[in-house]
Design a protein around this motif. Structure first.
Motif, PDB file in Angstrom:
ATOM      1  N   SER A   1       7.502  -4.121   3.194  1.00 34.68           N
ATOM      2  CA  SER A   1       8.721  -4.055   3.841  1.00 34.68           C
ATOM      3  C   SER A   1       8.293  -3.882   5.222  1.00 34.68           C
ATOM      4  O   SER A   1       7.493  -3.059   5.728  1.00 34.68           O
ATOM      5  CB  SER A   1       9.202  -2.544   3.433  1.00 34.68           C
TER       6      SER A   1
ATOM      7  N   GLU B   1      13.033  -1.417   6.414  1.00 36.71           N
ATOM      8  CA  GLU B   1      13.505  -0.363   5.422  1.00 36.71           C
ATOM      9  C   GLU B   1      14.098  -1.012   4.270  1.00 36.71           C
ATOM     10  O   GLU B   1      14.756  -0.609   3.269  1.00 36.71           O
ATOM     11  CB  GLU B   1      14.488   0.573   5.886  1.00 36.71           C
TER      12      GLU B   1
ATOM     13  N   VAL C   1      12.200   0.870  -0.496  1.00 36.67           N
ATOM     14  CA  VAL C   1      12.160   2.512  -0.663  1.00 36.67           C
ATOM     15  C   VAL C   1      11.388   2.725  -1.748  1.00 36.67           C
ATOM     16  O   VAL C   1      11.185   2.344  -2.875  1.00 36.67           O
ATOM     17  CB  VAL C   1      13.748   2.797  -0.664  1.00 36.67           C
TER      18      VAL C   1
ATOM     19  N   CYS D   1       6.455   1.481   3.273  1.00 39.35           N
ATOM     20  CA  CYS D   1       7.034   2.831   3.287  1.00 39.35           C
ATOM     21  C   CYS D   1       6.408   3.964   3.806  1.00 39.35           C
ATOM     22  O   CYS D   1       5.319   4.347   3.557  1.00 39.35           O
ATOM     23  CB  CYS D   1       7.474   3.069   1.805  1.00 39.35           C
TER      24      CYS D   1
ATOM     25  N   LYS E   1       9.848   6.081   8.952  1.00 45.89           N
ATOM     26  CA  LYS E   1      10.976   5.051   8.862  1.00 45.89           C
ATOM     27  C   LYS E   1      12.042   5.294   7.854  1.00 45.89           C
ATOM     28  O   LYS E   1      12.893   5.008   7.876  1.00 45.89           O
ATOM     29  CB  LYS E   1      10.198   3.451   8.144  1.00 45.89           C
TER      30      LYS E   1
ATOM     31  N   ASN F   1      11.901   5.598   4.502  1.00 51.96           N
ATOM     32  CA  ASN F   1      11.732   5.001   3.191  1.00 51.96           C
ATOM     33  C   ASN F   1      10.941   5.475   2.483  1.00 51.96           C
ATOM     34  O   ASN F   1      10.243   4.653   1.382  1.00 51.96           O
ATOM     35  CB  ASN F   1      11.994   3.434   3.533  1.00 51.96           C
TER      36      ASN F   1
ATOM     37  N   ARG G   1      16.375  -2.876  -1.203  1.00 47.62           N
ATOM     38  CA  ARG G   1      17.814  -3.137  -1.086  1.00 47.62           C
ATOM     39  C   ARG G   1      18.295  -4.469  -1.144  1.00 47.62           C
ATOM     40  O   ARG G   1      19.425  -4.369  -1.386  1.00 47.62           O
ATOM     41  CB  ARG G   1      17.848  -2.331   0.530  1.00 47.62           C
TER      42      ARG G   1
ATOM     43  N   LEU H   1      19.594   4.058  -4.211  1.00 49.11           N
ATOM     44  CA  LEU H   1      18.602   4.351  -3.115  1.00 49.11           C
ATOM     45  C   LEU H   1      19.421   5.144  -1.859  1.00 49.11           C
ATOM     46  O   LEU H   1      20.749   4.783  -1.538  1.00 49.11           O
ATOM     47  CB  LEU H   1      18.309   2.929  -2.417  1.00 49.11           C
TER      48      LEU H   1
ATOM     49  N   LYS I   1      20.219   4.241   4.801  1.00 53.36           N
ATOM     50  CA  LYS I   1      19.009   3.928   5.803  1.00 53.36           C
ATOM     51  C   LYS I   1      19.110   5.065   6.710  1.00 53.36           C
ATOM     52  O   LYS I   1      19.970   5.888   7.171  1.00 53.36           O
ATOM     53  CB  LYS I   1      19.390   2.529   6.450  1.00 53.36           C
TER      54      LYS I   1
END
Length: 202
Positions: A41, A44, A47, A66, A70, A72, A88, A158, A161
C-alpha cells in the motif's frame, strides 16, 4: 553495485533482528497480499487489523505498507496471532489465523532461553540458541500454507480513511489535544490523562 534487498531482509532490518515471530508476520503478510492479488500500500489502499503487538506486526507494516501514522494499521489487543488485511479498491479482505504449536516444545530450549534472557548463558549456549532460532525461522518460512495457518476470505467493514482534526489546548496541562479525543471537565476542555485524574485526598 548495490543489490536490492529481499523483502525478508527489509523486514529484518526494520525490526532489528531476525526471529520466529517476525517470520510469522512475514508469512501472514505475503499470503494475504497474494490472496488479495495486491501489492504494498502506497497510501491507504490496504488496511491491516492485527490482534497482537508482537514481532510479526513489523513485517506486516513493511510488506503491506500499513502503519499507525497512515491510519491503516488497526491494533486490537486480543493476544491472538491473527491478521486481517483488506483492500479498499477491491472490497476484498482476508483473515489469517496462525495455527498454534507450529513446532514441538523443547524443554531444553525453554531453559536455554531463560539463560539467554537473564544473561547467564555462555558463548556456546548462545550459539546453540541462535542455531535453534535460525532453524525455527527456516521452518516457518518453508512450511506448507495449510500447516501454517487458516486463511479465509471475509467481509470486513474497513474504517474510514484517516482524517485531520483541529486541536484544542488542555485547560490543565496546556498541551494540544485533537478534538475527537478531548474531554470536558468542570466545563473546560481537557486531554484524556488530565480528565482521568481523580483523588479522594490521599
Amino acid at each position: 553495485m548495490c543489490m536490492e534487498k529481499s523483502d525478508w531482509e527489509k523486514c529484518r532490518d526494520f525490526h532489528g533482528h531476525a526471529c520466529p515471530g517476525l517470520a510469522i508476520g512475514y508469512r501472514a503478510a505475503t499470503m494475504a497480499l497474494a490472496a488479495l492479488a495486491s501489492v504494498r500500500s502506497a497510501d491507504e489502499e490496504l488496511v491491516a487489523i492485527v490482534e497482537n503487538d508482537a514481532c510479526g506486526v513489523d513485517a506486516v507494516q513493511v510488506l503491506a505498507g500499513c502503519s499507525l501514522g497512515k491510519g491503516n494499521l488497526i491494533y486490537r489487543d486480543y493476544g491472538k496471532s491473527v491478521y486481517t488485511i483488506g483492500c479498499r479498491n477491491s472490497g476484498k479482505s482476508v483473515r489469517i489465523a496462525v495455527k498454534n504449536n507450529l513446532w514441538p516444545k523443547d524443554p531444553a530450549m525453554v531453559a536455554l532461553r531463560e539463560k539467554i534472557n537473564n544473561g547467564t548463558a555462555n558463548f556456546a549456549e548462545r550459539e546453540a540458541f541462535h542455531r535453534h532460532q535460525h532453524d525455527r525461522i527456516h521452518y516457518i518460512l518453508e512450511m506448507p500454507d495449510e500447516e501454517f495457518c487458516e486463511l479465509r476470505h471475509v467481509n470486513v467493514e474497513l474504517p474510514a480513511k484517516a482524517s485531520i482534526f483541529p486541536s484544542h489546548t488542555c485547560a490543565v496541562c496546556g498541551e494540544a489535544v485533537m478534538e475527537p479525543r478531548a474531554r470536558v471537565k468542570d466545563g473546560q476542555i481537557v486531554c484524556i490523562p488530565c480528565a482521568e485524574q481523580y483523588s479522594r485526598g490521599w
